[in-house]
Design an enzyme around this catalytic site. Structure first.
Site, PDB file in Angstrom:
ATOM      1  N   HIS A  95       0.853  -1.193   0.000  1.00  0.00           N
ATOM      2  CA  HIS A  95       0.000   0.000   0.000  1.00  0.00           C
ATOM      3  C   HIS A  95       0.892   1.247   0.000  1.00  0.00           C
ATOM      4  O   HIS A  95       1.963   1.252   0.610  1.00  0.00           O
ATOM      5  CB  HIS A  95      -0.921  -0.008   1.230  1.00  0.00           C
ATOM      6  CG  HIS A  95      -1.990   1.035   1.152  1.00  0.00           C
ATOM      7  ND1 HIS A  95      -1.742   2.360   1.448  1.00  0.00           N
ATOM      8  CD2 HIS A  95      -3.293   0.957   0.779  1.00  0.00           C
ATOM      9  CE1 HIS A  95      -2.862   3.046   1.252  1.00  0.00           C
ATOM     10  NE2 HIS A  95      -3.812   2.229   0.852  1.00  0.00           N
ATOM     11  N   GLY A 173      -7.846   9.221   0.385  1.00  0.00           N
ATOM     12  CA  GLY A 173      -8.227   9.989   1.577  1.00  0.00           C
ATOM     13  C   GLY A 173      -8.412  11.472   1.322  1.00  0.00           C
ATOM     14  O   GLY A 173      -8.470  12.261   2.259  1.00  0.00           O
TER      15      GLY A 173
HETATM   16  P1  13P Z   1      -9.834   6.136   0.779  1.00  0.00           P
HETATM   17  O1  13P Z   1     -10.971   5.308   0.210  1.00  0.00           O
HETATM   18  O2  13P Z   1     -10.080   6.555   2.199  1.00  0.00           O
HETATM   19  O3  13P Z   1      -9.437   7.238  -0.130  1.00  0.00           O
HETATM   20  O4  13P Z   1      -8.572   5.141   0.877  1.00  0.00           O
HETATM   21  C1  13P Z   1      -8.223   4.421  -0.244  1.00  0.00           C
HETATM   22  C2  13P Z   1      -7.202   3.431   0.144  1.00  0.00           C
HETATM   23  O5  13P Z   1      -6.070   3.773   0.423  1.00  0.00           O
HETATM   24  C3  13P Z   1      -7.597   2.021   0.201  1.00  0.00           C
HETATM   25  O6  13P Z   1      -6.492   1.206   0.339  1.00  0.00           O
END
Ligand code: 13P
Length: 249
Positions: A95, A173
């Protein structure tokens, strides 16, 4: 054969074990579907109660990370055998938050992918470009490099079972979701890259998710794209919205 959708939540560093069970109880009835695989990727300490709380449901539990060694003096790490013994089926690897804050590299991602397959875990392999890289026009080159290194020494049979999550870093995010065209373009390029490394059958089988501010509103159009086989969902996976995302149709 049509690829089965896979919609996974990434809880990140949220939910104590007690909160995890409460959230699962709340979401259980909302995420029922026959049309997609549903995965909750939870913090390591939540895995055992989460597996217990999801018994007899359509929810599978995934981990957010693991180490690439079997066992030994690696204080603080979790081994693949620990995950499988606890009932984990999927593991997020590489990630962008792990790359940024915990020094993960394409090389460690590759080691973890190989180790996950060795243990029968399905890796959800993350890739994605920064805003600067997108503005420089090097997105596709960058993603192809991430994919090529992640899949070094991975067999075609293994690759066909892998899940790739394309997550543009600038969309994580931020509430700034990629346009469907941007997401589809990169997911198609990833599939083409897999076809180059392996063959068309492997490329047709591998599942590619989009991640980055996926919401109940954006999911239907994103998941309808030819090369987008579901999503990796952060913030919205901690809310009832996740039910609507899973049942996006
Ligand atoms: P968000 O959906 O909060 O933008 O996060 C995406 C993410 O990093 C999933 O691994």
């Amino acid at each position: 054969m049509a690829r089965r959708k896979i919609i996974a939540g990434n809880w990140k560093m949220n939910m104590t074990p007690t909160q995890a069970v409460a959230l699962i109880e709340k979401l259980k009835p909302l995420v029922v579907t026959e049309d997609a695989d549903v995965v909750f990727c939870v913090p390591a300490i939540d895995i055992i109660p989460a597996v217990e709380a999801t018994k007899g449901t359509n929810i599978e539990i995934g981990a957010e990370n693991m180490y690439f060694e079997e066992s030994g003096a690696y204080t603080g790490e979790i081994s693949p055998a620990m995950l499988t013994d606890a009932g984990v089926k999927y593991v997020i690897i590489g990630h962008s938050e792990r790359r940024e804050y915990f020094a993960e590299t394409d090389e460690t991602v590759n080691k973890k992918v190989l180790k996950a397959f060795e243990h029968g875990l399905t890796p959800i392999i993350c890739c994605g470009e920064s805003l600067t890289q997108r503005e420089q026009g090097i997105t596709i080159d960058w993603i192809r490099q991430q994919i090529k290194i992640a899949f070094l020494n991975v067999t075609a049979e293994q690759a066909a079972k892998a899940v790739i999550a394309y997550e543009p870093i600038w969309a994580i995010g931020t509430g700034k979701v990629a346009t469907t065209e941007q997401a589809q373009e990169v997911c198609a390029a990833i599939r083409a890259c897999i076809a180059e490394i392996y063959d068309d059958a492997t490329a047709a089988a591998i599942r590619i998710q989009y991640g980055g501010s996926v919401s109940a509103a954006s999911a239907p159009e994103l998941f309808a794209q030819a090369d987008i086989d579901g999503g990796l969902v952060g913030g919205a996976s901690l809310k009832e919205d996740f039910g609507a995302i899973v049942n996006y149709k």
